[in-house]
Scaffold this motif. Sequence first.
Motif, mmCIF file in Angstrom:
data_model
loop_
_atom_site.group_PDB
_atom_site.id
_atom_site.type_symbol
_atom_site.label_atom_id
_atom_site.label_comp_id
_atom_site.label_asym_id
_atom_site.label_seq_id
_atom_site.Cartn_x
_atom_site.Cartn_y
_atom_site.Cartn_z
ATOM 1 N N PRO A 86 0.902 -0.997 0.036
ATOM 2 C CA PRO A 86 -0.093 0.309 -0.687
ATOM 3 C C PRO A 86 0.889 0.839 0.210
ATOM 4 O O PRO A 86 1.877 1.999 0.894
ATOM 5 C CB PRO A 86 -0.782 -0.331 1.458
ATOM 6 N N VAL A 87 0.700 2.001 -0.997
ATOM 7 C CA VAL A 87 1.618 3.473 -0.689
ATOM 8 C C VAL A 87 0.607 4.725 -1.006
ATOM 9 O O VAL A 87 1.021 5.845 -0.660
ATOM 10 C CB VAL A 87 2.046 3.247 -2.267
ATOM 11 N N VAL A 88 -0.377 4.754 -1.227
ATOM 12 C CA VAL A 88 -1.271 5.388 -1.091
ATOM 13 C C VAL A 88 -2.726 5.222 -0.030
ATOM 14 O O VAL A 88 -3.246 3.971 -0.918
ATOM 15 C CB VAL A 88 -1.734 6.056 -2.763
ATOM 16 N N PHE A 89 -2.967 6.295 0.689
ATOM 17 C CA PHE A 89 -4.456 5.492 1.394
ATOM 18 C C PHE A 89 -5.543 6.952 0.489
ATOM 19 O O PHE A 89 -5.183 8.039 1.046
ATOM 20 C CB PHE A 89 -4.668 5.799 2.596
ATOM 21 N N ALA A 90 -6.512 7.154 -0.139
ATOM 22 C CA ALA A 90 -7.895 7.733 -0.963
ATOM 23 C C ALA A 90 -8.900 7.538 -0.252
ATOM 24 O O ALA A 90 -9.203 6.477 -0.113
ATOM 25 C CB ALA A 90 -7.408 7.560 -2.369
ATOM 26 N N HIS A 91 -9.852 8.716 0.141
ATOM 27 C CA HIS A 91 -10.052 8.873 0.602
ATOM 28 C C HIS A 91 -10.824 10.054 0.277
ATOM 29 O O HIS A 91 -11.059 11.332 -0.137
ATOM 30 C CB HIS A 91 -10.361 10.338 2.262
ATOM 31 N N THR A 92 -12.589 10.463 -0.369
ATOM 32 C CA THR A 92 -13.173 10.860 -1.160
ATOM 33 C C THR A 92 -14.630 10.863 -0.777
ATOM 34 O O THR A 92 -15.446 10.075 -0.147
ATOM 35 C CB THR A 92 -13.375 10.036 -2.817
ATOM 36 N N THR A 141 -5.127 9.601 8.734
ATOM 37 C CA THR A 141 -3.939 9.189 9.522
ATOM 38 C C THR A 141 -4.315 7.848 10.123
ATOM 39 O O THR A 141 -4.168 7.095 10.125
ATOM 40 C CB THR A 141 -3.104 10.158 10.693
ATOM 41 N N ARG A 142 -4.992 8.171 11.291
ATOM 42 C CA ARG A 142 -6.083 6.780 11.924
ATOM 43 C C ARG A 142 -6.349 5.943 11.161
ATOM 44 O O ARG A 142 -6.444 4.798 11.292
ATOM 45 C CB ARG A 142 -6.663 7.615 13.352
ATOM 46 N N LEU A 148 -3.759 -0.776 7.851
ATOM 47 C CA LEU A 148 -2.497 -1.085 7.221
ATOM 48 C C LEU A 148 -1.498 -1.846 9.425
ATOM 49 O O LEU A 148 -1.512 -2.011 8.832
ATOM 50 C CB LEU A 148 -1.507 0.024 7.513
ATOM 51 N N GLU A 149 -3.442 -2.398 9.475
ATOM 52 C CA GLU A 149 -3.400 -2.961 11.032
ATOM 53 C C GLU A 149 -2.863 -2.731 12.079
ATOM 54 O O GLU A 149 -1.931 -3.391 12.267
ATOM 55 C CB GLU A 149 -2.793 -4.433 10.362
#
Length: 200
Positions: A86-92, A141-142, A148-149
């Motif tokens: 995982p390299v990006v967490f995305a939120h829409t 962040t949380r 990511l466990e």
Amino acid sequence: MTARCLTHARWSTHVNAVRPGRAMRDWLVDAMSLTQKLGARSGQFRVQRLRQARGLCLRDEHEIAGLPRRLKVQEREVLLRCDGRPVVFAHTIVPLDASAADWPFFGTLGERSLGTTLFGDPRVVRGGLQYARLPAQHPLTRRASRALEGQVFASPLFARRCLYQRNKGVLLVTEVFLPAIADLGSLPSQPHGRHNESTR
């Protein structure tokens, strides 16, 4: 430091405000499609959907999304993975007053890239990018940590966001760059006159 400072990000329209290193700056400001760029730096690119449901928008989202206060919205959260990492967490988010005609594809994306759809639709108008470094207690962040466990991040995470409009509906995409992005290096940037394709 107040609780508000711990849970809010300071968003800026200029990338220098977040003081990124050279490689991170390239990821933040590059005009190239993020989907394309990630795919070019990995053998296998994948969108992993984490959740898509109604929820309250974040405290630092309602103003940019044109909402009078924190209201319920449609949320979509995914991890962008390169070779499994995982390299990006995305939120829409999409406000509930948007119609099916505004964003007809949003509810049926599954694990397809949102950015590919946005980039390919000439009726979509892209706004300017904003940049931030998200503190440890920021909700995104949380959420990234949980995805990511429970990974603990050693420093604030770099993030960017962009508001899109189609017909009368708006859609806000926030991309949070995870530590593993550093292992991908960077590509030569395209001219920054065009905004990038965000990918959720």
